[in-house]
Design an enzyme around this catalytic site. Structure first.
Site, short mmCIF file in Angstrom:
data_model
loop_
_atom_site.label_atom_id
_atom_site.label_comp_id
_atom_site.label_asym_id
_atom_site.label_seq_id
_atom_site.Cartn_x
_atom_site.Cartn_y
_atom_site.Cartn_z
N GLU A 19 64.90 122.71 18.89
CA GLU A 19 63.91 122.40 17.86
C GLU A 19 63.42 123.53 17.04
O GLU A 19 63.18 123.61 15.86
CB GLU A 19 62.67 121.60 18.50
CG GLU A 19 62.80 120.28 18.55
CD GLU A 19 63.30 119.50 17.36
OE1 GLU A 19 62.73 119.50 16.22
OE2 GLU A 19 64.43 118.44 17.30
N HIS A 21 65.48 126.36 16.17
CA HIS A 21 66.45 126.25 15.24
C HIS A 21 66.07 125.35 14.03
O HIS A 21 66.29 125.55 12.84
CB HIS A 21 67.87 126.44 15.56
CG HIS A 21 68.27 127.27 16.71
ND1 HIS A 21 68.52 127.07 17.92
CD2 HIS A 21 68.59 128.65 16.58
CE1 HIS A 21 69.00 128.23 18.38
NE2 HIS A 21 68.94 129.09 17.85
N LYS A 133 59.67 134.03 16.67
CA LYS A 133 60.11 134.16 18.10
C LYS A 133 60.66 135.44 18.40
O LYS A 133 60.10 136.03 19.20
CB LYS A 133 61.00 132.99 18.43
CG LYS A 133 61.82 133.23 19.70
CD LYS A 133 60.97 132.85 20.91
CE LYS A 133 61.59 132.95 22.05
NZ LYS A 133 63.06 133.64 22.28
N GLN A 137 62.84 141.60 15.96
CA GLN A 137 64.18 141.13 15.04
C GLN A 137 63.84 141.02 13.38
O GLN A 137 64.47 141.59 12.58
CB GLN A 137 64.74 139.96 15.38
CG GLN A 137 65.89 139.46 14.69
CD GLN A 137 66.89 138.63 15.31
OE1 GLN A 137 67.54 138.86 16.13
NE2 GLN A 137 66.59 137.16 15.10
N VAL A 160 58.25 127.49 17.57
CA VAL A 160 58.19 126.27 18.04
C VAL A 160 58.38 126.12 19.76
O VAL A 160 59.03 126.87 20.37
CB VAL A 160 59.54 125.37 17.58
CG1 VAL A 160 59.27 123.99 18.28
CG2 VAL A 160 59.41 125.31 16.08
N SER A 169 64.09 128.14 23.58
CA SER A 169 65.05 129.47 23.44
C SER A 169 66.37 128.78 23.97
O SER A 169 66.42 128.14 24.99
CB SER A 169 64.86 130.52 24.24
OG SER A 169 65.89 131.23 24.65
P1 PAJ Z 1 69.22 132.85 17.98
O1 PAJ Z 1 68.64 133.35 19.14
O2 PAJ Z 1 70.41 131.70 17.86
O3 PAJ Z 1 68.25 132.55 16.80
C1 PAJ Z 1 68.43 132.18 15.60
C2 PAJ Z 1 67.07 132.08 14.76
O4 PAJ Z 1 66.42 130.89 15.35
C3 PAJ Z 1 66.16 133.31 14.80
O5 PAJ Z 1 65.92 133.47 13.49
C4 PAJ Z 1 65.17 133.00 15.88
O6 PAJ Z 1 64.16 133.66 15.76
C5 PAJ Z 1 64.98 131.50 15.40
N1 PAJ Z 1 64.54 130.82 16.73
C6 PAJ Z 1 64.84 130.83 17.97
N2 PAJ Z 1 63.99 130.27 18.64
C7 PAJ Z 1 62.80 129.85 18.28
C8 PAJ Z 1 61.53 129.14 18.33
N3 PAJ Z 1 61.43 128.91 19.35
N4 PAJ Z 1 60.90 128.80 17.25
C9 PAJ Z 1 61.31 129.19 16.13
N5 PAJ Z 1 62.35 130.02 15.75
C10 PAJ Z 1 63.20 130.23 16.61
O7 PAJ Z 1 68.38 135.25 16.59
C11 PAJ Z 1 69.66 135.04 16.54
O8 PAJ Z 1 70.14 133.96 17.07
C12 PAJ Z 1 70.58 136.21 16.23
O9 PAJ Z 1 70.00 137.50 16.54
C13 PAJ Z 1 71.16 136.39 14.92
C14 PAJ Z 1 69.94 136.49 14.07
C15 PAJ Z 1 71.65 135.02 14.38
C16 PAJ Z 1 72.13 137.48 14.62
O10 PAJ Z 1 73.07 137.20 15.28
#
Ligand code: PAJ
Length: 267
Positions: A19, A21, A133, A137, A160, A169
């Site tokens: 959720e 993403h 989150k 980054q 979220v 995550s």
């Molecule tokens: P990933 O961990 O797959 O996360 C992709 C995006 O989703 C990131 O911007 C991250 O901050 C966001 N995200 C993850 N969990 C979240 C949550 N619980 N609430 C809100 N947003 C959340 O971050 C990456 O991938 C990589 O480092 C990437 C930027 C794709 C580069 O490879």
């Protein structure tokens, strides 16, 4: 589509979607005419001792979810397409990458900025959506966009969480049932900081030690860091000043799973 005057929204991910993403996808769909999502488990942001090979992957499920969300394009580059045989160019953001995650994962942000710039060049988005989150980054990517004068606007989306506060995550699937319960300590400790600050506490060392106490009863938990930083610069502070914004950030291993979380507060 750009020539036709349409705005392109881009959500880079490493897949195994949840959720968190999808909230980025929904923000993009709301703001932009066209939404592109990428899934690429980026090898250069993992150190040799980290979980690149074991990182959870389920492309079939991810593509179905994105289809049902009405995403226009799913970009799935191969490792060879991104990092061709003679690849030798990396992006390095200096100061903001040094502390916190940068200290525990020294090569991580270099991998992140390199892949994000490559993906931006391939997709050419007008807006790119990132989650709070991964607070550091986001700060690093914003710095890169500013310094390299990239023509993309970074949109920040809130964290979220699960019902019990655990930040969503892809790595949460690694947790056993007991570890899953233990993992709520991250959010609880952030709430402790928030409550102390809203009741007038300004001394960072006191806030951190109250947070730290919560972890001592949890045998699976091993703290990498708990820090309070100034929100814009990511500089570590000792004392909170009125009307300024800060991040309280934690990184903690629960068993073998490394989790991060944060909240933004103003003193
Ligand atoms: P990933 O961990 O797959 O996360 C992709 C995006 O989703 C990131 O911007 C991250 O901050 C966001 N995200 C993850 N969990 C979240 C949550 N619980 N609430 C809100 N947003 C959340 O971050 C990456 O991938 C990589 O480092 C990437 C930027 C794709 C580069 O490879």
């Amino acid at each position: 589509m750009k020539k036709a005057g349409k705005t392109i929204g881009f959500v880079p991910t490493m897949g195994y979607l949840h959720e968190g993403h999808l909230s980025l996808v929904r923000h993009s769909k709301k703001k932009c005419d066209v939404t592109v999502v990428s899934i690429f488990v980026n090898p250069t942001q993992f150190s040799p001792s980290e979980d690149f090979n074991g990182y959870p992957r389920d492309l079939e499920r991810d593509s179905k979810i994105l289809e049902s969300e009405g995403v226009d394009f799913l970009y799935l580059p191969s490792k060879e397409e991104i990092y061709h045989q003679n690849f030798q160019t990396y992006v390095n953001v200096e100061f903001v990458t040094k502390s916190l995650e940068g200290e525990f994962r020294p090569t991580h942000f270099r991998g992140v900025t390199t892949i994000v710039l490559i993906l931006f060049n391939c997709v050419q988005p007008d807006f790119a959506f990132f989650g709070q989150k991964d607070a550091q980054q986001l700060a690093v990517i914003k710095q890169m966009v500013k310094d390299l004068k990239l023509r993309v606007e970074i949109v920040t989306c809130p964290i979220v969480r699960e019902r019990d506060g655990l930040a969503m995550s892809s790595r949460n699937v690694y947790l056993s049932t007991t570890e899953r319960k233990d993992a709520t300590v991250l959010y609880k400790s952030l709430q402790t900081a928030k409550n102390l600050i809203s009741s007038g506490e300004r001394k960072v060392s006191f806030i951190l030690s109250e947070m730290d106490d919560l972890y001592s009863s949890i045998s699976s938990a091993q703290i990498d860091y708990i820090k309070i930083v100034e929100a814009c610069t990511f500089e570590i502070v000792d004392e909170l000043m009125v009307d300024k914004e800060y991040f309280v950030l934690v990184a903690c291993r629960i068993g073998k799973t490394r989790l991060i979380d944060n909240i933004i507060i103003s003193a």
